[in-house]
Design a protein around this motif. Structure first.
Motif, PDB file in Angstrom:
ATOM      1  N   THR A  83       1.353   1.923   2.701  1.00  0.00           N
ATOM      2  CA  THR A  83       1.065   3.587   3.012  1.00  0.00           C
ATOM      3  C   THR A  83       2.267   3.492   4.047  1.00  0.00           C
ATOM      4  O   THR A  83       1.677   5.115   3.845  1.00  0.00           O
ATOM      5  CB  THR A  83       0.286   1.950   4.783  1.00  0.00           C
ATOM      6  OG1 THR A  83      -0.733   0.759   4.587  1.00  0.00           O
ATOM      7  CG2 THR A  83      -0.543   3.690   5.444  1.00  0.00           C
ATOM      8  N   SER A  84       3.371   2.716   4.216  1.00  0.00           N
ATOM      9  CA  SER A  84       4.300   4.199   4.143  1.00  0.00           C
ATOM     10  C   SER A  84       4.555   4.966   3.401  1.00  0.00           C
ATOM     11  O   SER A  84       5.239   6.120   3.263  1.00  0.00           O
ATOM     12  CB  SER A  84       5.663   3.536   5.193  1.00  0.00           C
ATOM     13  OG  SER A  84       6.631   4.821   5.888  1.00  0.00           O
TER      14      SER A  84
ATOM     15  N   HIS B 262       5.079   3.069  10.049  1.00  0.00           N
ATOM     16  CA  HIS B 262       4.475   1.972   9.697  1.00  0.00           C
ATOM     17  C   HIS B 262       5.328   0.519  10.027  1.00  0.00           C
ATOM     18  O   HIS B 262       5.175   0.505   9.621  1.00  0.00           O
ATOM     19  CB  HIS B 262       3.417   2.659   8.003  1.00  0.00           C
ATOM     20  CG  HIS B 262       2.967   1.342   8.430  1.00  0.00           C
ATOM     21  ND1 HIS B 262       1.166   1.862   8.093  1.00  0.00           N
ATOM     22  CD2 HIS B 262       1.876   0.236   7.912  1.00  0.00           C
ATOM     23  CE1 HIS B 262       0.261   1.222   8.447  1.00  0.00           C
ATOM     24  NE2 HIS B 262       0.809   0.346   8.251  1.00  0.00           N
TER      25      HIS B 262
ATOM     26  N   ASP C 151       0.471   1.542  17.904  1.00  0.00           N
ATOM     27  CA  ASP C 151       1.115   2.075  17.277  1.00  0.00           C
ATOM     28  C   ASP C 151       2.266   3.356  18.147  1.00  0.00           C
ATOM     29  O   ASP C 151       2.641   4.227  17.504  1.00  0.00           O
ATOM     30  CB  ASP C 151       0.251   3.374  16.738  1.00  0.00           C
ATOM     31  CG  ASP C 151      -0.693   2.668  15.939  1.00  0.00           C
ATOM     32  OD1 ASP C 151      -2.226   2.998  16.274  1.00  0.00           O
ATOM     33  OD2 ASP C 151      -0.435   1.835  14.835  1.00  0.00           O
TER      34      ASP C 151
END
Lengths: 196, 323
Positions: free
Chosen positions: A138-139, B58, B73
């Motif tokens: 995802t990164s 992430h 987050d």
């Protein structure tokens, strides 16, 4: 038996140490089970610092090309082309990862700001949800968006395509030998959604 | 049967063991991590990583857990990262000196996991730190401040007991557990090479030549350029590597085998540095878990009095818990 500290008064050999031993027994089991689980499921960074160790694990063969590092060429809207270096993207650490990310894409085009390619087909599924939160892809797949924006800001041109070339060397049983020229291993067309 | 199992478990994990050995592990492991914090370029990345685009961020699961109270987050800014960094350095020195040892170790461990977890939250990931951080977690739960620590002077009544011969029922399990963790790590490396990724083709000799050439061309190496051109030596090295990784665990059952496996393992990590420029100082520091410091000191003392006896090297006449 030696000196005792007040902090560890409970660490004697009588029954009062039993809860501590039980806790340590639990901790031992968690550590061993965690490491074994990481090995079996090949978890990578998902449950780090428990992880599997796959460094240098793939087999390689004679006359195989050696991708010591890659070279990324950006083609712009005005038809010009430039070799992109790590200075152009501002960070040394991610250049090679960025190159390998683009090489690893199944498609030959990438939409900036679009859905991460590796979960595109799994949107709405449990697997897709798990990957969204636990997969570092995802990164990694966002490197293309970020570095394209950085290049365009620094060079003041619009990127339309990337050409990635490998390193000109192959491995033999006598060591590596030069194998010019470099091969083009990927050409990636950059597209944008209408909102961009 | 359950009682017999518990007896076996307690006898294995909680047999009296030298407190000095655990203290030496604490000093070496914490000292190594402090040096890496202060001088290794990885931690100079903090400022650069703090400025990376949000799209690349992430958080890995352990980082989300550590920062749960700041939000799912949560992304720390540079001032926050620097506070954590210098807290790690401060508590590291406290743990090294043995001041409120377990508390300072706990905070030191948490700060290091925070920093590395943050760095790994941008897609990059490496295997270098995990064994050392697991060792820090284990040390935090152990009486590693019972020797070679200011806690011993501050909190204890004066005594002239010999710290070299002092033992404790809780001083053995941390070292044994970390030894088994290392064995599992090597088993993982073996399985990845021989089953999951490489298969038996991994043993063709060219595989390791390929990696030496790749890493030498990419980042340079001390001996990779020369070594990778000798196919037969590299082929032998591949077999030794796989046999070592697949059988290391046997040395934890037959203790005398450590005289072979531990030096071989340490040399292995030195070799991958000079041939592949793959630097694993954390792993080399944690190898202290295989060194019975108190046994060596006692053997030295006896040698001075009685002369050397090679049987001590095979585990004869060594106090319980040191084998």
């Amino acid at each position: 038996m030696g000196r005792r500290t007040s902090f560890e008064d409970h660490l004697d050999d009588g029954e009062s140490s039993k809860p501590y031993r039980q806790f340590i027994t639990f901790a031992i089991c968690v550590m061993i089970v965690g490491q074994v689980a990481a090995i079996i499921v090949r978890s990578g960074p998902a449950i780090w610092p428990f992880t599997n160790y796959d460094m240098y694990a793939s087999a390689h063969y004679e006359n195989e090309r050696i991708p010591a590092y890659h070279s990324i060429y950006a083609q712009f809207e005005d038809g010009s082309e430039k070799l992109i270096t790590w200075e152009d993207i501002g960070v040394y650490w991610f250049y090679e990862s960025w190159a390998r990310t683009m090489i690893g894409l199944e498609d030959d085009s990438f939409e900036l700001g679009g859905v991460v390619p590796q979960i595109k087909s799994e949107i709405g599924t449990f697997r897709g949800w798990v990957k969204q939160y636990f997969s570092r892809r995802t990164s990694i797949d966002r490197y293309i968006d970020v570095f394209t924006a950085t290049i365009e800001e620094r060079i003041n041109k619009v990127v339309v395509k990337y050409r990635i070339e490998d390193f000109p060397a192959i491995i033999t049983s006598d060591g590596y030998v030069d194998a010019p020229p470099s091969l083009v291993v990927k050409e990636l067309t950059i597209t944008r959604s209408e909102s961009q | 049967m359950k009682q017999n199992s518990m007896n076996w478990w307690n006898k294995y994990w909680f047999a009296p063991a030298p407190v000095l050995d655990l203290a030496v592990v604490r000093i070496v492991v914490v000292g190594a991590q402090i040096l890496l914090l202060l001088f290794y370029s990885s931690f100079g990345r903090l400022e650069q990583f703090a400025g990376l685009d949000d799209a690349m961020y992430h958080p890995i699961p352990v980082f989300r857990i550590v920062t749960i109270f700041f939000g799912f987050d949560f992304r720390p800014d540079l001032p926050f990262l620097l506070v954590v960094y210098w807290s790690a350095v401060l508590t590291g020195f406290m743990a090294l000196l043995g001041i409120f040892t377990n508390i300072s170790l706990g905070i030191f461990t948490l700060c290091n996991i925070f920093i590395t977890g943050f760095l790994y939250s941008f897609g990059d990931f490496h295997h270098t730190q995990a064994p050392l951080y697991l060792c820090l977690v284990v040390l935090t739960l152990s009486p590693c401040g019972r020797a070679l620590a200011l806690d011993r002077l501050i909190f204890s009544k004066p005594s002239y007991d010999d710290v070299v011969t002092e033992t404790h029922v809780m001083a053995g399990w941390p070292i044994k557990l970390m030894q088994w963790i290392f064995a599992l790590i090597y088993i993982s490396a073996f399985l990845e090479k021989m089953i999951f990724l490489g298969g038996t083709d991994w043993l063709n000799g060219v595989t390791l030549q390929y990696y030496m050439a790749r890493d030498t061309l990419w980042r340079g190496s001390l001996m990779g350029e020369w070594m990778h051109r000798h196919h037969e030596i590299v082929l032998l090295g591949q077999y030794v590597t796989v046999i070592f990784q697949g059988t290391f665990w046997i040395s934890l059952i037959f203790g005398w085998l450590k005289w072979i496996y531990v030096p071989l393992g340490f040399a292995f990590h030195v070799l991958i540095y000079v041939q592949l420029n793959a630097f694993f100082p954390e792993w080399m520091a944690v190898y202290i878990i295989f060194v019975p410091s108190s046994a060596f000191i006692l053997a030295y003392r006896r040698t001075k009095i009685e002369g050397f006896d090679f049987r001590w090297l095979l585990g004869s006449d060594i106090p319980a818990g040191q084998k």
